[in-house]
Design a protein around this motif. Structure first.
Motif, PDB file in Angstrom:
ATOM      1  N   SER A  24      38.828  42.695  47.564  1.00 22.07           N
ATOM      2  CA  SER A  24      40.019  43.515  47.802  1.00 22.07           C
ATOM      3  C   SER A  24      40.308  43.624  49.298  1.00 22.07           C
ATOM      4  CB  SER A  24      39.829  44.910  47.201  1.00 22.07           C
ATOM      5  OG  SER A  24      39.653  44.827  45.798  1.00 22.07           O
ATOM      6  N   VAL A  25      39.271  43.817  50.087  1.00 20.40           N
ATOM      7  CA  VAL A  25      39.435  43.876  51.539  1.00 20.40           C
ATOM      8  C   VAL A  25      39.880  42.519  52.074  1.00 20.40           C
ATOM      9  CG1 VAL A  25      38.246  44.198  53.749  1.00 20.40           C
ATOM     10  CG2 VAL A  25      37.759  45.729  51.833  1.00 20.40           C
ATOM     11  N   LEU A  26      39.227  41.455  51.613  1.00 20.96           N
ATOM     12  CA  LEU A  26      39.544  40.111  52.104  1.00 20.96           C
ATOM     13  C   LEU A  26      40.955  39.683  51.727  1.00 20.96           C
ATOM     14  CD1 LEU A  26      36.144  38.331  51.363  1.00 20.96           C
ATOM     15  CD2 LEU A  26      37.065  38.937  53.605  1.00 20.96           C
ATOM     16  N   ASN A  27      41.507  40.255  50.654  1.00 19.84           N
ATOM     17  CA  ASN A  27      42.873  39.915  50.286  1.00 19.84           C
ATOM     18  C   ASN A  27      43.869  40.427  51.321  1.00 19.84           C
ATOM     19  OD1 ASN A  27      44.074  38.658  47.620  1.00 19.84           O
ATOM     20  ND2 ASN A  27      41.997  39.343  47.152  1.00 19.84           N
ATOM     21  N   TYR A  28      43.461  41.390  52.093  1.00 15.87           N
ATOM     22  CA  TYR A  28      44.300  41.794  53.218  1.00 15.87           C
ATOM     23  C   TYR A  28      43.964  40.983  54.465  1.00 15.87           C
ATOM     24  CZ  TYR A  28      46.066  44.229  57.244  1.00 15.87           C
ATOM     25  OH  TYR A  28      46.680  44.499  58.437  1.00 15.87           O
ATOM     26  N   THR A  29      42.692  40.803  54.744  1.00 18.62           N
ATOM     27  CA  THR A  29      42.299  40.179  56.014  1.00 18.62           C
ATOM     28  C   THR A  29      42.391  38.655  56.000  1.00 18.62           C
ATOM     29  OG1 THR A  29      39.952  40.073  55.381  1.00 18.62           O
ATOM     30  CG2 THR A  29      40.713  42.077  56.493  1.00 18.62           C
ATOM     31  N   HIS A  30      42.247  38.023  54.824  1.00 21.20           N
ATOM     32  CA  HIS A  30      42.150  36.563  54.790  1.00 21.20           C
ATOM     33  C   HIS A  30      43.029  35.910  53.724  1.00 21.20           C
ATOM     34  CE1 HIS A  30      38.630  37.382  57.278  1.00 21.20           C
ATOM     35  NE2 HIS A  30      38.611  36.111  57.600  1.00 21.20           N
ATOM     36  N   GLU A  31      44.083  36.539  53.321  1.00 19.08           N
ATOM     37  CA  GLU A  31      44.949  35.927  52.307  1.00 19.08           C
ATOM     38  C   GLU A  31      45.504  34.588  52.801  1.00 19.08           C
ATOM     39  OE1 GLU A  31      48.769  36.984  49.417  1.00 19.08           O
ATOM     40  OE2 GLU A  31      48.228  38.332  51.063  1.00 19.08           O
ATOM     41  N   GLY A  32      45.293  33.546  52.004  1.00 18.91           N
ATOM     42  CA  GLY A  32      45.807  32.219  52.342  1.00 18.91           C
ATOM     43  C   GLY A  32      45.127  31.545  53.515  1.00 18.91           C
ATOM     44  N   LYS A  33      43.929  32.007  53.888  1.00 21.00           N
ATOM     45  CA  LYS A  33      43.251  31.462  55.071  1.00 21.00           C
ATOM     46  C   LYS A  33      41.986  30.669  54.757  1.00 21.00           C
ATOM     47  CE  LYS A  33      44.678  35.134  58.302  1.00 21.00           C
ATOM     48  NZ  LYS A  33      44.171  36.185  59.234  1.00 21.00           N
ATOM     49  N   VAL A  34      41.504  30.701  53.525  1.00 14.72           N
ATOM     50  CA  VAL A  34      40.189  30.138  53.197  1.00 14.72           C
ATOM     51  C   VAL A  34      40.317  28.681  52.756  1.00 14.72           C
ATOM     52  CG1 VAL A  34      38.178  30.342  51.703  1.00 14.72           C
ATOM     53  CG2 VAL A  34      39.279  32.407  52.604  1.00 14.72           C
ATOM     54  N   LEU A  69      33.277  36.696  30.946  1.00 17.78           N
ATOM     55  CA  LEU A  69      34.552  36.121  31.352  1.00 17.78           C
ATOM     56  C   LEU A  69      35.463  37.161  31.999  1.00 17.78           C
ATOM     57  CD1 LEU A  69      35.358  33.737  28.373  1.00 17.78           C
ATOM     58  CD2 LEU A  69      34.919  33.085  30.736  1.00 17.78           C
ATOM     59  N   SER A  70      35.412  38.384  31.502  1.00 17.22           N
ATOM     60  CA  SER A  70      36.211  39.450  32.091  1.00 17.22           C
ATOM     61  C   SER A  70      35.772  39.705  33.526  1.00 17.22           C
ATOM     62  CB  SER A  70      36.082  40.726  31.258  1.00 17.22           C
ATOM     63  OG  SER A  70      36.815  41.779  31.840  1.00 17.22           O
ATOM     64  N   MET A  71      34.455  39.751  33.733  1.00 19.32           N
ATOM     65  CA  MET A  71      33.921  39.916  35.082  1.00 19.32           C
ATOM     66  C   MET A  71      34.379  38.776  35.987  1.00 19.32           C
ATOM     67  SD  MET A  71      31.373  38.573  37.253  1.00 19.32           S
ATOM     68  CE  MET A  71      30.254  37.726  36.139  1.00 19.32           C
ATOM     69  N   MET A  72      34.309  37.544  35.502  1.00 20.39           N
ATOM     70  CA  MET A  72      34.685  36.377  36.298  1.00 20.39           C
ATOM     71  C   MET A  72      36.192  36.332  36.547  1.00 20.39           C
ATOM     72  SD  MET A  72      32.100  34.570  37.268  1.00 20.39           S
ATOM     73  CE  MET A  72      32.909  33.021  37.662  1.00 20.39           C
ATOM     74  N   SER A  73      36.981  36.635  35.513  1.00 16.34           N
ATOM     75  CA  SER A  73      38.426  36.510  35.615  1.00 16.34           C
ATOM     76  C   SER A  73      38.999  37.416  36.697  1.00 16.34           C
ATOM     77  CB  SER A  73      39.081  36.832  34.269  1.00 16.34           C
ATOM     78  OG  SER A  73      40.480  36.745  34.365  1.00 16.34           O
ATOM     79  N   SER A  74      38.575  38.663  36.727  1.00 18.18           N
ATOM     80  CA  SER A  74      39.130  39.607  37.708  1.00 18.18           C
ATOM     81  C   SER A  74      38.821  39.156  39.126  1.00 18.18           C
ATOM     82  CB  SER A  74      38.572  41.014  37.467  1.00 18.18           C
ATOM     83  OG  SER A  74      37.156  41.020  37.578  1.00 18.18           O
ATOM     84  N   ARG A  75      37.647  38.592  39.325  1.00 16.97           N
ATOM     85  CA  ARG A  75      37.264  38.147  40.664  1.00 16.97           C
ATOM     86  C   ARG A  75      37.926  36.830  41.046  1.00 16.97           C
ATOM     87  NH1 ARG A  75      34.131  41.637  38.591  1.00 16.97           N
ATOM     88  NH2 ARG A  75      32.761  42.987  39.834  1.00 16.97           N
ATOM     89  N   LEU A  76      38.061  35.934  40.088  1.00 19.27           N
ATOM     90  CA  LEU A  76      38.730  34.669  40.367  1.00 19.27           C
ATOM     91  C   LEU A  76      40.206  34.873  40.697  1.00 19.27           C
ATOM     92  CD1 LEU A  76      37.125  32.365  37.640  1.00 19.27           C
ATOM     93  CD2 LEU A  76      36.956  32.048  40.121  1.00 19.27           C
ATOM     94  N   GLN A  77      40.849  35.800  39.997  1.00 21.30           N
ATOM     95  CA  GLN A  77      42.257  36.073  40.282  1.00 21.30           C
ATOM     96  C   GLN A  77      42.428  36.602  41.698  1.00 21.30           C
ATOM     97  OE1 GLN A  77      44.768  37.888  37.131  1.00 21.30           O
ATOM     98  NE2 GLN A  77      42.910  37.909  35.913  1.00 21.30           N
ATOM     99  N   SER A  78      41.496  37.451  42.109  1.00 16.18           N
ATOM    100  CA  SER A  78      41.556  37.986  43.463  1.00 16.18           C
ATOM    101  C   SER A  78      41.251  36.901  44.488  1.00 16.18           C
ATOM    102  CB  SER A  78      40.563  39.144  43.608  1.00 16.18           C
ATOM    103  OG  SER A  78      40.688  39.772  44.861  1.00 16.18           O
TER     104      SER A  78
END
Length: 500
Positions: A24-34, A69-78
């Motif tokens: 969640s933090v990285l989605n602000y700091t590194h969106e589209g950068k990895v 899969l639920s655990m993986m899906s939420s993290r993969l989407q992020s």
């Protein structure tokens, strides 16, 4: 905590905490950068005897697959939002969730290419009900229509070399005019390529010496003019696959057949998770009992072909475990002088972050006598922990919000060296002389502007305020030196509540 061995090198990051919060933090700091995300998630086996919690749900739970899969899906989407357009996701998995993970990746990354690699990581095998498993898998999610996997490095003795001169059917010079030209050899290496030879010109021999250079033509030992396998307009693209082989009469030009092409089944002692995983981690962190870490070279060979041409790339692993991904990135930097950065995220269950991952990365940077060739790699690391800030209007919470927000903004701009701590503002910079200014209330603006004029540097600036104004008018006189950026809304809303 931090480790610093070379201030000119970029800063790597270790984040301790729930990886969903870290993402969640990285989605602000590194969106589209990895550039590359490599993850080795828990394999959902039901096991309870290893340090990283692999037991997400009981093996007899009829919903265990859906819960995993639920655990993986939420993290993969992020995580998906963090990738560059040409970024690559790599996900390791074993037979327990292999099929379901493949379908999940197809759904979440629709429109991208999905490839699966088989890796023999345990030659001794693990006995199942019917088979002894010696392998696992790695899914590669690649951008569609783009060549992303480069040439991997392999030993010369493993390359199948063949003469670049064509000797089969339709191999004569007259069969392809653009394939008859000299290849120039200097100091026993290929230094360049000459122009296509005009039809009326016929070299007297295969090799013509000009000064300290040798011009090699595709003429066989019988003096027959043949052709190279590649036309002049395309040969330079495969120069890295060629070599000049010295012979009694001069040189032959050879092509490494399938040189470096990444295949779909990996079987080599370098992938042995015991020899190059468990034993390595136990040597670098002697007190640990971490079991089943990946072989360093498994992760290295996964990420390296993508990163050879990306020497400033960013690699994320949000199931960091023992820190193998960070080690692999550091090793690649050591080999080619790159400045790639890694971001590792892991929880601290059973003290895995502080007792395994951090000391392992520290050993990689500081050095280990037993593994001198793959440690002692000059680099820098900062260790963060995720935390929540209560919105109650207390002085403690105000300070905590300011501190946490500052760290997040430094992470976003990759500026960690504090240059100035002024009244109501801070100034940071990074090794590339990028400057960051953070102003905590309106009273700090004028003092900060004086600092900008004194330094006369370009700044990225964030201003905290109790209304929605970005304060552009306040910076009109130094607008050529500052780039104003908005505080993330989620922080700003808490800030307004606490500071009202």
């Amino acid at each position: 905590r931090e480790i610093e061995t070379d201030t000119k090198k970029p800063v790597n990051i270790l984040i301790e905490g729930d990886n969903y919060h870290a993402l969640s933090v990285l989605n602000y700091t590194h969106e589209g950068k990895v550039d590359v995300i490599y993850i080795d998630p828990p394999y959902n086996t039901g096991a309870k005897d290893w340090k990283y919690n692999n037991n997400y749900v009981d093996s007899n739970d009829s919903y265990r697959h859906s819960k995993w899969l639920s655990m993986m899906s939420s993290r993969l989407q992020s995580a998906k939002r963090l990738l560059k357009e040409d970024g690559v996701l790599i996900c390791a998995v074993d037979e327990n969730e292999f099929n379901r993970l493949g379908l999940l990746l197809e759904e979440l990354f629709y429109g991208r290419e999905l490839h699966c690699i088989t890796i023999v990581h345990n030659p001794r095998g693990v006995q199942g009900k019917n088979f002894s498993y010696t392998h696992e898998y790695a899914f590669f999610v690649l951008p569609s229509g783009i060549k992303t996997i480069g040439h991997r490095k392999i030993k010369d003795e493993d390359v199948d070399w063949r003469n670049l001169r064509d000797n089969g059917g339709e191999s004569l010079r007259t069969d392809a005019r653009n394939c008859f030209y000299p290849i120039i050899v200097k100091d026993k290496k290929i230094s360049g390529f000459g122009d296509v030879v005009a039809n009326e010109i016929h070299p007297k021999q295969q090799i013509i010496k000009k000064g300290n250079e040798f011009y090699v033509y595709p003429i066989d030992r019988q003096g027959i003019e043949r052709k190279w396998r590649y036309a002049r307009q395309s040969v330079e693209e495969i120069k890295h696959l060629l070599r000049a082989k010295e012979t009694k009469s001069g040189y032959e030009i050879e092509l490494g057949k399938d040189y470096g092409t990444v295949r779909t089944v990996w079987q080599d002692s370098r992938y042995d998770a015991n020899e190059n995983g468990t034993k390595l981690v136990h040597a670098l962190v002697p007190k640990t009992h971490f079991d089943f870490p990946k072989s360093l070279y498994t992760v290295y060979d996964c990420i390296a072909p993508i990163l050879y041409e990306r020497k400033n790339g960013i690699v994320l692993d949000y199931f960091a475990g023992s820190g193998t991904t960070g080690h692999a990135v550091a090793l690649l930097n050591k080999e080619d002088g790159g400045n790639r950065r890694f971001i590792l995220c892991t929880n601290n269950e059973n003290e895995i972050a502080q007792d395994v991952c951090y000391p392992r990365v520290k050993a990689v940077i500081k050095g280990n006598k037993e593994y001198k060739d793959i440690t002692g790699i000059a680099s820098n690391l900062k260790y963060f922990k995720t935390d929540f800030v209560d919105s109650a209007t207390t002085d403690k919470n105000k300070k905590k919000l300011v501190d946490k927000s500052t760290e997040m903004l430094c992470l976003k701009e990759s500026c960690f060296e504090k240059v100035k701590a002024g009244k109501n503002f801070n100034v940071f910079k990074n090794p590339k002389e990028k400057y960051l200014g953070i102003i905590y209330d309106d009273d700090g603006i004028e003092n900060f502007k004086r600092e900008v004029k004194k330094l006369n540097k370009n700044f990225v600036v964030y201003v905290f305020s109790l209304d929605d104004s970005a304060r552009e008018e306040e910076f009109e006189d130094i607008k050529d030196l500052v780039e104003l950026k908005p505080i993330p809304a989620v922080i700003l809303n808490v800030y307004k509540r606490i500071f009202k």
